[in-house]
Write an enzyme that holds these catalytic residues in place. Structure first.
Site, PDB file in Angstrom:
ATOM      1  N   TRP A 200      11.460  43.808  11.738  1.00  6.18           N
ATOM      2  CA  TRP A 200      11.467  45.150  11.156  1.00  6.18           C
ATOM      3  C   TRP A 200      12.362  46.070  12.009  1.00  6.18           C
ATOM      4  O   TRP A 200      12.288  46.035  13.238  1.00  6.18           O
ATOM      5  CB  TRP A 200      10.030  45.692  11.095  1.00  6.18           C
ATOM      6  N   ASP A 367       9.330  60.558  -1.883  1.00  2.30           N
ATOM      7  CA  ASP A 367       8.865  59.276  -1.330  1.00  2.30           C
ATOM      8  C   ASP A 367       7.337  59.243  -1.327  1.00  2.30           C
ATOM      9  O   ASP A 367       6.664  59.985  -2.070  1.00  2.30           O
ATOM     10  CB  ASP A 367       9.486  59.088   0.075  1.00  2.30           C
ATOM     11  N   ASP A 368       6.773  58.416  -0.496  1.00  2.71           N
ATOM     12  CA  ASP A 368       5.334  58.172  -0.406  1.00  2.71           C
ATOM     13  C   ASP A 368       4.538  59.485  -0.295  1.00  2.71           C
ATOM     14  O   ASP A 368       5.029  60.466   0.250  1.00  2.71           O
ATOM     15  CB  ASP A 368       5.115  57.318   0.856  1.00  2.71           C
ATOM     16  N   ARG A 444      -0.710  47.280   7.255  1.00  2.31           N
ATOM     17  CA  ARG A 444      -0.552  48.705   6.969  1.00  2.31           C
ATOM     18  C   ARG A 444      -1.742  49.225   6.158  1.00  2.31           C
ATOM     19  O   ARG A 444      -1.577  49.968   5.190  1.00  2.31           O
ATOM     20  CB  ARG A 444       0.755  48.974   6.216  1.00  2.31           C
ATOM     21  N   LYS A 477      12.003  54.112  -6.318  1.00  3.46           N
ATOM     22  CA  LYS A 477      12.154  53.316  -5.084  1.00  3.46           C
ATOM     23  C   LYS A 477      10.931  52.415  -5.021  1.00  3.46           C
ATOM     24  O   LYS A 477       9.805  52.892  -4.880  1.00  3.46           O
ATOM     25  CB  LYS A 477      12.210  54.242  -3.873  1.00  3.46           C
ATOM     26  N   ASP A 479       8.783  49.900  -3.252  1.00  3.07           N
ATOM     27  CA  ASP A 479       8.536  49.467  -1.872  1.00  3.07           C
ATOM     28  C   ASP A 479       7.585  48.265  -1.852  1.00  3.07           C
ATOM     29  O   ASP A 479       6.931  47.938  -2.863  1.00  3.07           O
ATOM     30  CB  ASP A 479       7.915  50.647  -1.117  1.00  3.07           C
ATOM     31  N   ASN A 481       5.240  46.802   1.474  1.00  3.24           N
ATOM     32  CA  ASN A 481       5.135  47.021   2.917  1.00  3.24           C
ATOM     33  C   ASN A 481       4.325  46.014   3.718  1.00  3.24           C
ATOM     34  O   ASN A 481       3.898  46.332   4.828  1.00  3.24           O
ATOM     35  CB  ASN A 481       4.577  48.424   3.162  1.00  3.24           C
ATOM     36  N   CYS A 527      12.946  48.012  -1.944  1.00  2.00           N
ATOM     37  CA  CYS A 527      12.670  48.331  -0.548  1.00  2.00           C
ATOM     38  C   CYS A 527      11.474  47.497  -0.146  1.00  2.00           C
ATOM     39  O   CYS A 527      10.592  47.247  -0.957  1.00  2.00           O
ATOM     40  CB  CYS A 527      12.346  49.826  -0.448  1.00  2.00           C
ATOM     41  N   ASP A 549      14.503  50.160   7.698  1.00  2.00           N
ATOM     42  CA  ASP A 549      13.851  51.439   7.981  1.00  2.00           C
ATOM     43  C   ASP A 549      14.484  52.127   9.178  1.00  2.00           C
ATOM     44  O   ASP A 549      14.152  53.265   9.483  1.00  2.00           O
ATOM     45  CB  ASP A 549      12.366  51.206   8.292  1.00  2.00           C
TER      46      ASP A 549
HETATM   47  C1  DGJ Z   1       8.608  51.989   4.007  1.00  2.00           C
HETATM   48  C2  DGJ Z   1       9.971  52.390   3.528  1.00  2.00           C
HETATM   49  O1  DGJ Z   1      10.933  51.543   4.003  1.00  2.00           O
HETATM   50  C3  DGJ Z   1      10.226  53.836   3.916  1.00  2.00           C
HETATM   51  O2  DGJ Z   1      11.523  54.209   3.573  1.00  2.00           O
HETATM   52  C4  DGJ Z   1       9.218  54.687   3.230  1.00  2.00           C
HETATM   53  O3  DGJ Z   1       9.409  54.625   1.841  1.00  2.00           O
HETATM   54  C5  DGJ Z   1       7.823  54.238   3.604  1.00  2.00           C
HETATM   55  N1  DGJ Z   1       7.629  52.846   3.395  1.00  2.00           N
HETATM   56  C6  DGJ Z   1       6.792  54.999   2.825  1.00  2.00           C
HETATM   57  O4  DGJ Z   1       5.532  54.535   3.017  1.00  2.00           O
END
Ligand code: DGJ
Length: 741
Positions: A200, A367-368, A444, A477, A479, A481, A527, A549
């Protein structure tokens, strides 16, 4: 472009102006590999290339013949255990427990065009004569199973696309325990394997190792292609540079678990393969069922890594990206994440958007943090409805207001995930991927929804559809995670549990397709915690991807340099963020941050309401610059000139318009120098006999001088400077514009 079959010799020859790929039927009916490289005239049979030696301690399939051993023959799609002992491309467990197979030629088809792959991303032709396909059908009579190998050659690229399909025509179920998308054996092993590995925030570090006897491989067992390794690697000769020498690039159009492997045998041949990782995989094939692999792309060059990259760039831009955004200029965006994280209100968002509009920005991305009760990363994934405390008029109201300001509106979403603290979890605690009787791992603070299940995808589709149909959303976007653990699906029987990883990624592709079918103008940026799922498979659905990121311009130099090896600039998400940078803590000049981010999709990720007047003025100029040169950057030929990992932390690259009339050259020096040496930078891709005006400055030079003597880039770090405005500094960068006069 041609595909020729010479029946008496059992020879298939795929060729275009640049390359030949030659396959030959072996005496046992299996497929031998003859050649992949610069175009050859051909030969009536190529029998002489099949070197047959009697080697002691070998095994042989034919009685009284000690010249034919699969152990010593270059093959196309090998199986284990009938005189070959290397890793196989295919392994099928049969009803009686045997893993031995023998697939022999039965027929073939040659046709213009290229078939789409059901449920999977694949390259395609735009015109019927862009690409030709050879299907070779092989059969294992004993188990009544067919293998179809697909080979497609593109008219304008030194590239072959390959995939395979297995069909069970028998009466017994089979278990496919391994199936690569492609495999072939190279006649020697004097190659360096270059793969792109990291973690990461430092994705796609360049790793280079000389091939050695045994297996060398990278892969992912995380359920996504991963931050750690990328489904793309290069085999280059030791003396190959960016500008000359042989190299072979192999990529997999797939976003799940993968294996990319080279096995060097004791006689120094190299078995190259890529495909779904056989660990954690087993596909149950009932009578009548078929299994299709993802597609692999093989590109080859004799002219160095830049030319190899240009082949990938061209192929992806023209034959992989799809839909409305394929050739359109991507909007320059402002993303709220590093500007506000979870901490915003409608008013704060709108004032940021107004400043952004004033600076020329085209798209605002929220975003989030906009949904459910999401004020930190512990809650609400799965509840894709607005947080009315933050956004009293919801996403519908906000999106309208953003449109009224004059900006497009984009929204962040993480459709594959679920928080324990969410309405979705209370209703469907059994929808996550988890193994019965065991506590699933978290990542997360979140869990993974079982996207192999239709009802789960359906629920998420309905929620996103409600948002898209209600509000004015131009961009998503998407994502992802965390990696997948505890892999198990409550909806599948025990003998199908090893299918979950693949079914999951097919489910992800399916949701992308559903959304794009209904909203064909929607721009989706993929993403995955940055670059955790930045792969060619994703590009088929999402024409741009967030590559890391890490938004620090200096770290990004390396990440973007290496990512460009296999991916076009038009799909590499790149933002200017604040200084000091939030990940690296490094302070860098605004000019340099933009000079790096221009060579990607380009956008900003910082709080525009906190900008000084001077910063705002500069950003306005940067946006104007990017709009002027976006087409050149995204469609021009890209050349890497100086590798920041090797050249005393100096980087340089350039992009030249396809007609050679315009170029941008970017030069970056990480640390300032005192009394520095004189420096020139040899440029590429210009027209030798044409004059170019170089800005800044007032110089005009012929293309040949710029390419063979070089552009002079010595600056004031070479001597003492008394004028402060000319002084150079740490993290210095400069862009030269070249225009033919
Ligand atoms: C991970 C993404 O890579 C970031 O750009 C952002 O969108 C965060 N997540 C939001 O939780």
């Amino acid at each position: 472009m041609n595909i020729e079959y010479t029946e008496h010799a059992g020879l298939f020859h795929l060729s275009n102006n640049a390359v030949s790929y030659i396959i030959k039927l072996l005496e046992n009916g299996q497929l031998g590999h003859v050649y992949f490289g610069r175009r050859l005239m051909g030969h009536p049979d190529f029998n002489h290339r099949n070197e047959r030696m009697h080697r002691t301690i070998s095994t042989y399939p034919f009685e009284n013949d000690t010249s034919f051993s699969l152990e010593h023959i270059l093959q196309e799609f090998p199986a284990y255990g009938t005189s070959d002992f290397r890793m196989p491309a295919l392994e099928i467990q049969q009803e009686n427990g045997s893993l031995i197979t023998s697939f022999v030629y039965s027929r073939h088809r040659i046709y213009q065009g290229k078939p789409a792959l059901p449920q999977l991303p694949a390259t395609y032709g735009n015109e019927p004569d862009d690409v030709m396909t050879l299907e070779i059908h092989l059969e294992d009579e004993l188990i009544q199973t067919e293998a179809v190998l697909y080979y497609s050659i593109f008219r304008n690229y030194a590239a072959i696309a390959r995939s395979a399909k297995i069909i069970n025509h028998g009466t017994q179920p089979l278990n496919l325990t391994a199936i690569m998308s492609m495999s072939f054996d190279l006649p020697d092993s004097d190659y360096e394997m270059v793969h792109f590995s990291g973690a990461w925030a430092r994705e796609r570090g360049k790793v280079l190792r000389h091939l050695a006897p045994g297996i060398q491989s990278v892969g992912s067992l995380r359920g996504h292609s991963s931050h750690q390794h990328n489904p793309f690697f290069i085999l280059k000769r030791p003396f190959t540079t960016e500008h000359s020498g042989e190299a072979l690039g192999i990529s997999l159009l797939y976003s799940g678990n993968f294996l990319a492997q080279v096995e060097v045998d004791p006689h120094c041949t190299s078995r190259v393969m890529i495909g779904i990782h056989p660990a954690q995989f087993c596909w149950h094939l009932k009578p009548g069922e078929a299994f299709q692999t993802p597609e692999a792309l093989l590109c080859i060059t004799e002219n160095g890594l830049n030319s190899l990259s240009q082949t990938f760039h061209g192929l992806y831009r023209n034959h992989l990206l799809r839909g409305y955004w394929k050739h359109r200029a991507k909007p320059i965006l402002l993303n709220s994440w590093e500007a506000a994280y979870f901490n915003f209100t409608e008013a704060s968002i709108l004032s940021m958007a107004k400043t952004a509009y004033d600076c020329g920005i085209e798209l605002f991305v929220l975003d989030d943090g906009w949904f459910g009760n999401r004020n930190n990363d512990k809650t609400s994934l799965g509840d894709w409805f607005p947080n009315y405390n933050k956004l009293p008029d919801g996403i519908r109201g906000l999106s309208k207001k953003i449109h009224e300001i004059g900006l497009l509106f984009g929204l962040w979403i993480e459709p594959e995930m679920i928080s324990r603290e969410s309405e979705l979890f209370h209703k469907h605690p059994d929808w996550l991927i988890q193994t019965p009787g065991r506590t699933p791992c978290h990542g997360r603070n979140q869990y993974v929804l079982d996207f192999s299940r239709e009802e789960v995808r359906e629920n998420i589709f309905r929620q996103i559809d409600a948002l898209l149909s209600n509000a004015e959303i131009d961009y998503l976007k998407w994502d992802m995670n965390r990696s997948i653990t505890d892999c198990f699906s409550a909806s599948l029987p025990s003998f199908r549990q090893q299918e979950v990883f693949h079914r999951y990624i097919l489910g992800v592709y399916n949701l992308y397709e559903q959304l794009l079918d209904k909203y064909p103008r929607l721009l989706i940026e993929s993403c995955s915690g940055g670059g955790g799922r930045f792969d060619p498979g994703m590009l088929y659905y999402a024409p741009q991807g967030w590559i890391s990121d890490n938004t620090d311009a200096i770290d990004r130099l390396v990440i973007q340099y290496n990512t460009s090896m296999g991916y076009p600039l038009c799909c590499m998400g790149s933002h200017v963020s604040s200084s000091p940078n939030h990940q690296a803590g490094r302070a860098t000049p605004l000019d340099t941050r933009a000079n790096v981010a221009y060579f990607g999709t380009f956008g900003y990720e910082l709080d525009f309401t906190k900008l000084t007047d001077l910063e705002r003025k500069k950003i306005r100029e940067q946006v104007v610059f990017m709009k002027k040169y976006q087409n050149l950057i995204h469609t021009g030929l890209f050349y890497r000139l100086l590798d920041p990992q090797e050249n005393n932390r100096i980087a340089a690259w350039m992009t030249v318009s396809e007609d050679g009339t315009q170029a941008l050259v970017a030069y970056y020096r990480m640390l300032n120098e005192v009394n520095a040496p004189y420096r020139t930078l040899k440029l590429c891709g210009l027209e030798e006999k044409k004059l170019y005006r170089i800005t800044p400055g007032n110089l005009t030079c012929y293309g040949d001088e710029l390419m063979y003597a070089g552009l002079i880039i010595s600056d004031n770090s070479c001597g003492r400077v008394f004028d402060n405005s000319l002084k150079t500094y740490d993290f210095y960068s400069k862009i030269f514009i070249l225009e033919q006069v």
